[in-house]
Design an enzyme around this catalytic site. Sequence first.
Site: not given
Length: 579
Positions: A173, A145, A8, A68
């Site tokens: 999420d 994810e 992850d 990211k």
Amino acid sequence: MKTIFGIDLGTTNSCISMLKEGKPEVIAIQDSSLVPSIVSFEADEIIVGLRAKNRQLLHPENTISSVKRIIGSDETVKIGEKLYNPETISSYILSFLKSEAEKVCGKEVKNVVITVPAYFSDSQRRATQKAGEEAGLKVERIINEPTAAALFYKYLQIDEKSETIESNILVYDLGGGTFDVSVLRVGELNEVLATTGNTKLGGDDFDQTIMELCMTRIMREHGIDLRGYKPAEARLKAAAEQAKIHLSHHPYARIEGNLIPNQGNAEIDLFFELERSEFEEMIEHYLEITKKEVGKALSESGLTADQIQNVLLVGGSTRIPAVISLLEGYFGSSCLPPIDPDLSVAKGAAIQGGIITGEHIHQVLIDVNPHSLSASALSYSELVPKVICVPIIPRNTQIPVTRSQIFYTNHDEQQVVKVEVFQGESKEPSENTLIGSLDLKLHPSPAHSPIEIEYSYDLNGIIRVKVEQKGYGAKREVDLDSTLRGQSFLEFDLSIDDEDDFDPDDMDDTQEQDNQVTNYILHKSYDTLNELTSEAEKNTLKALIHDYEKALKGDDEDLVDETEEALVDYIDELKERGD
Ligand code: AMP
């Protein structure tokens, strides 16, 4: 059997896991399950994780976090005199996870599944894959994810009961930098029904909001503007995050920024209290955005809130009580099973690794593409000719998928067809992302010759394009590398022999456009003529077409415009009568 590790790669923290005797387990790196996704540079040394996080306050100019948020974009990060692209910074995080995990489990970490936000675009996925490769990893699969979290949740269910119960779940999420929501049907198969989100919304924004408040206070109390001053910002960001986390468990938090650096002047003290309700008000508009996305995902999946049996909360920011209340209000409190918001994604990635290597996990995953893929074409549905995006693979189509559509050439002896691949939901090309284009040289053929455009979306969400002039054999098939931004295809087959003779750039664009417009109008006129039943209408239209064609042969541009307008107006009128 080889081991495929699950990673992850988070905005704030990253995590690596593997299957041990069929069970997904997180590998503790330097005694911690979570590794801060932070990279710091000191002379030639690249420092990653907790040490980098600790350096952030003292050396903010040499330390990078939340990379990211810009992966897959043109942005670069400057450290000293050197520019780094986001893939390279991400590859340092992945290398660190690889080498540290190897120390812990005593074997090579090579094959991996990496997770990305479901709503990541093709270029963000490609960039993630490249980062993996730069780190010396073999990226077996990129998975979403929320899908990974659902795989883990499903694994827990199977573990508890042996029979498979079918249910609909929604994964919400909300991490440090991205927000995703996916609706899945889990049972014998795990099918993603819809996915949506925002790749630039997360806990970082909440920290920023608190930081702004601190800046405003400092401005008011000390008359000093610290905006843009990195050492102060780093200190305030850390204080803001601490306060935010504290507020998840307490009704108020103290914001204490002792000795905030002040551009060479005396350091500033900051102390004030923030109430939870105040903080919730400050982030309300962000939570509203997430609520809208939940509604969108539900409607796109064809389900209503009461058809969702479980809502999985994933990502550190879902610990915020206002987030929990929002979802309890929407779905009811009995819908929120306790799952670890930090580790579920990495564990799900390890399960996906196990599925690939053929471990007995009894799970099949079917995912969808998060954005529509379209080709640009001249629209035949409106009277004013217009280039629009025509979807070939609509969003939320299950992957892997191959879909094709027939388009037509616009004029006789057309030399080239340009295929532009867009990602996005708008009809308007300028509102979508151009992820590549390619030209196909055509064999001489009359106008309206069919061209087949085929797009394939693979399990990593990566695109392949095939263009073929039907009946003439001209064909190109290319793999799209959207990280090279725009126009870049990796060519692997080109079936035209005399390609060298041809340079599409030699064509005059304006002339090309004019030709397309003319052809479009004539095309439309003849189509309309074929459909007419009234002799009187047919004769009027024929006369107008004749006038227009005659004008086109001459040099009088005004006459061309005049006859064109008369023709278009009449077709418009006929259309209105028909409606
Ligand atoms: P993730 O990307 O899932 O690792 O989530 C990281 C984000 O979650 C960061 O913005 C953290 O500040 C935030 N976070 C972690 N724990 C909490 C908490 N207890 N309350 C609020 N936010 C949290």
